[in-house]
Design an enzyme around this catalytic site. Structure first.
Site, PDB file in Angstrom:
ATOM      1  N   SER A  13       0.844  -1.191   0.000  1.00 17.25           N
ATOM      2  CA  SER A  13       0.000   0.000   0.000  1.00 17.25           C
ATOM      3  C   SER A  13       0.885   1.250   0.000  1.00 17.25           C
ATOM      4  O   SER A  13       1.698   1.424  -0.895  1.00 17.25           O
ATOM      5  CB  SER A  13      -0.968  -0.050   1.185  1.00 17.25           C
ATOM      6  OG  SER A  13      -2.024   0.861   1.019  1.00 17.25           O
TER       7      SER A  13
ATOM      8  N   ASP B   9      -9.537  -3.714  -5.850  1.00 18.96           N
ATOM      9  CA  ASP B   9      -9.004  -2.863  -4.788  1.00 18.96           C
ATOM     10  C   ASP B   9      -9.549  -1.443  -4.954  1.00 18.96           C
ATOM     11  O   ASP B   9      -9.461  -0.844  -6.022  1.00 18.96           O
ATOM     12  CB  ASP B   9      -7.480  -2.848  -4.862  1.00 18.96           C
ATOM     13  CG  ASP B   9      -6.824  -2.211  -3.646  1.00 18.96           C
ATOM     14  OD1 ASP B   9      -7.532  -1.533  -2.873  1.00 18.96           O
ATOM     15  OD2 ASP B   9      -5.610  -2.392  -3.471  1.00 18.96           O
TER      16      ASP B   9
ATOM     17  N   HIS C 155      -8.242  -4.938  -1.537  1.00 20.64           N
ATOM     18  CA  HIS C 155      -6.979  -4.416  -1.033  1.00 20.64           C
ATOM     19  C   HIS C 155      -6.222  -5.428  -0.182  1.00 20.64           C
ATOM     20  O   HIS C 155      -4.990  -5.451  -0.190  1.00 20.64           O
ATOM     21  CB  HIS C 155      -7.256  -3.154  -0.202  1.00 20.64           C
ATOM     22  CG  HIS C 155      -6.042  -2.354   0.115  1.00 20.64           C
ATOM     23  ND1 HIS C 155      -5.297  -1.728  -0.863  1.00 20.64           N
ATOM     24  CD2 HIS C 155      -5.433  -2.058   1.290  1.00 20.64           C
ATOM     25  CE1 HIS C 155      -4.280  -1.079  -0.299  1.00 20.64           C
ATOM     26  NE2 HIS C 155      -4.342  -1.271   0.998  1.00 20.64           N
TER      27      HIS C 155
END
Length: 685
Positions: free
Chosen positions: A537, A623, A657
């Protein structure tokens, strides 16, 4: 099947910002409804499978090691709430957890018998039944009403974190007809369990509305609050005392809180203090007063009290300290618990009341992580807390306030003869370019020869701290002679709020240079030979940045759901999370200095012809937080402009995600990444 990598087509798109014109040939990958995009991702997956085919046996071995060390049929320590003990359990062969409860009989938790449900168990939510045959499944909300009779829960079958909310009568097991679609995480019940408050999101995936749903109502739910400032998210919760509903609106740097008597769900919320840029605060209820944790004139936060009838009047209870960051406060009927951070470690402080002196709970290891955990009861003399370190598996304790005894309730079993005494953990300090000392947490198996291959992990954004933690999967690296280290770089919160501020906005490059300094320290001090960098991320942005900054220092890079096209994303307010992120990264759309600064470090824009290490990028098609096109574009540009590699992209075509949702699927994904890491450092036996 060819071992030649896919070549992404080029469709030049010209953009001009602040007089700077750039050509983006891979912008077309943003459109996941384009068949060419899907075809390209599938070609990338096929190429990655081809390039890692020689690791299939190692992947299976590592998967079996993770599985073999895990007690597959297990249950959590029950938590008391009202007349029930709540817990979750897992069953061998099943992907998801099962939420359960048993009627309370006494103050001590029921005795745990591994592999066995508790007598009198009531299953309130079985994730396996709900998931069915869906390849992805996630629960967003699971909240029992204060009287214990109803359950509100929400589910997601795509991975885009847009949930459907449903309600269940726990007395009969009946699923109620009430249903609400496209809700966000969280929610809160009124005191009597007749009303549930929830949030919904806008097109940019920002929770901005709070609604009130009355069970059995067939009309439209009442809109309680709408936040029109695109920098702010909203959330709704219930104080531990169950006396007050708390509606919070917050940006990255500013808070505004409203409260309402939970007995009056149809009433109007009252603002505690109007928002003021840069002032953050949070509230809990304690008897005849509120507790307010805030940073108004206190960079590391202080704790104040406020009268119920005038919550804006704050009186200091724990004043600001430059060396201690107050993280959270938990109010109970007879005491207060403060979670804090000092010298790069977490701690717990007890304010016992009745004129007794505050004190801190001591912990035995030099590096660790401790936090209050699972304390829904307001009237209690025990504190439930979690504890772990890099060698101690996650542990659950009860701290008995009257006696001061720390009672171990459960330590996560690690099968296969795991002995913490076989491993060592250390704290090192690297020196950054500007002279700042940066902590590094290290774990290694005793007897490992040094220098050794090393996996160095980093994050460094949003004041998120990567505290020392235990990992079953990591043992597959340590037992093969690798060192594992965490670089606690600026931008995280490990050393307090100033540590965070020194790694954001126009000081963001400190995050990247700190990580490189940590890698070089590990080599110069004899810890590390070949280093693999890993992050996800915003930590994936870190991975892309250090690959540009110092590619020669790394033998490989694993970037998971990486934020590597940061500048283009933050320039587009229509994309999820963009506007609220301006307080973290700056606003390049309106500020030319921010634009120039971000362009100087964002990974996609700074790929050049140097030799890069092998890179594995992992992403998910659904995501919402970091869109799949970012790593897809990045890998395409690396192949076009850079030397070295290989550069691999793996896309989960039905996840979000967090990757694949089932625990066995997640273990296989981790085994895939770990086997690639082991291959890059030449340790495949």
């Amino acid at each position: 099947m060819s071992d030649m990598p896919p070549v992404a087509k080029k469709v030049p798109v010209e953009r001009t910002h602040h007089g700077d014109t750039v050509i983006d040939e891979y912008a077309w990958l943003l459109n996941k409804d384009d068949p060419d995009t899907i075809a390209h991702l599938e070609a990338e997956n096929a190429y990655t499978q081809e390039m890692t085919g020689h690791l299939k046996d190692l992947q299976e071995t590592v998967f079996q090691e993770i599985k073999g060390r895990t007690l597959e049929t297990d249950l959590s320590v029950p938590t008391r709430k009202g007349g029930w003990w709540y817990y979750s359990r897992t069953e061998e062969g099943k992907q998801y957890g099962i939420q359960c409860r048993v009627a309370a009989d006494g103050d001590s938790p029921p005795e745990l018998k591994p592999g066995e449900p508790l007598p009198g168990e009531q299953v309130i939510l079985d994730g396996n039944e709900l998931a069915g045959d869906s390849p992805f499944f996630s629960i967003g909300t699971s909240a029992v009403s204060p009287d214990g009779t109803r359950l509100a829960y929400s589910t997601d079958f795509r991975g885009d974190e847009r949930f459907t909310l449903r309600f269940k009568d726990l007395r009969t097991g009946e699923l109620l007809p009430d249903e609400v679609t496209d809700v966000f995480y969280g929610g809160a019940w009124s005191s009597d369990g007749s009303t549930f408050f929830y949030t919904t999101i806008d097109d940019a995936w920002r929770p901005y509305r709070v609604f009130r749903h009355t069970l059995g109502s067939t009309g439209e739910d009442a809109l309680v609050y709408q936040e029109d400032d695109e920098r702010f998210w909203v959330g709704i919760g219930l104080t531990r005392s169950q006396r007050y509903l708390v509606l919070s609106a917050g940006s990255k740097i500013t808070s505004e809180v409203r409260v309402l008597d939970a007995d009056r769900p149809d009433g109007e919320f009252t603002v505690v203090r109007p928002r003021r840029t840069g002032v953050e605060y949070a509230l809990d209820h304690a008897g005849d007063r509120f507790l307010v944790l805030h940073n108004d004139g206190a960079v590391n936060f202080e704790l104040a009290t406020a009268p119920i009838d005038d919550p804006s009047a704050w009186t200091p209870l724990i004043e600001h300290r430059e060396d201690t960051r107050l993280l959270d406060v938990d109010a109970f009927e007879g005491h207060i618990v403060v979670h804090f951070r000092r010298d790069g470690l977490t701690g717990i402080r007890i304010l016992p009341g009745e004129g007794r002196e505050p004190y801190e709970i001591p912990f035995p290891e030099p590096i660790y992580d401790a936090a209050p955990s699972g304390n829904p009861e307001f009237e209690t003399s025990r504190l439930r807390l979690s504890y772990t370190s890099m060698i101690t598996p996650p542990s659950v304790y009860d701290y008995d306030l009257p006696s001061g005894e720390l009672i171990l309730l459960k330590r996560r079993p690690v099968l296969g003869g795991y002995d913490p005494g076989d491993y060592e953990q250390f704290r090192e300090w690297a020196t950054a370019e500007d002279g700042t000392r940066v902590p590094i947490s290290i774990v290694v198996k005793k007897g490992t020869g040094r220098p050794a291959p090393t996996l160095l992990y980093g994050y460094g954004s949003y004041e998120t701290s990567i505290d020392p933690y235990f990992s079953v999967a990591r043992l597959s690296l340590l037992d093969r002679g690798l060192v594992f280290a965490v670089a606690h770089v600026r931008g995280g919160g490990e050393m307090g709020r100033r540590w965070y501020e020194d790694g954001k906005l126009t000081r963001k490059k400190n995050t990247f240079s700190d990580f490189v300094a940590c890698a070089r320290h590990l080599k110069s001090e004899g810890w590390s030979s070949r280093i693999i960098a890993r992050g996800g991320s915003a930590g994936g942005l870190l991975m892309g940045a250090v690959a540009n900054l110092a590619p020669e220092d790394f033998a490989g890079v694993v970037a998971e759901v990486p934020f590597v096209d940061a500048l283009n994303t933050i320039l587009d307010p229509s994309l999820p999370l963009t506007v609220i992120e301006w307080d973290e990264w700056g606003d390049p759309l309106h500020d030319p200095d921010v634009y120039a600064y971000m362009k100087s470090y964002t990974p996609y824009e700074n790929v050049d012809g140097r030799r890069y290490p092998p890179i594995l990028a992992i992403t998910s098609l659904n995501d919402t937080r970091v869109l799949f096109h970012e790593p897809a574009k990045w890998i395409a540009r690396l192949r076009e402009a850079a030397d070295g590699g290989p550069f691999l992209l793996k896309t989960e075509m039905g996840a979000g995600h967090g990757g694949r949702s089932g625990r066995y699927d997640a273990w296989r994904e981790e085994a895939f990444a770990l086997s690639w890491i082991l291959d890059r450092v030449g340790v495949t036996e």
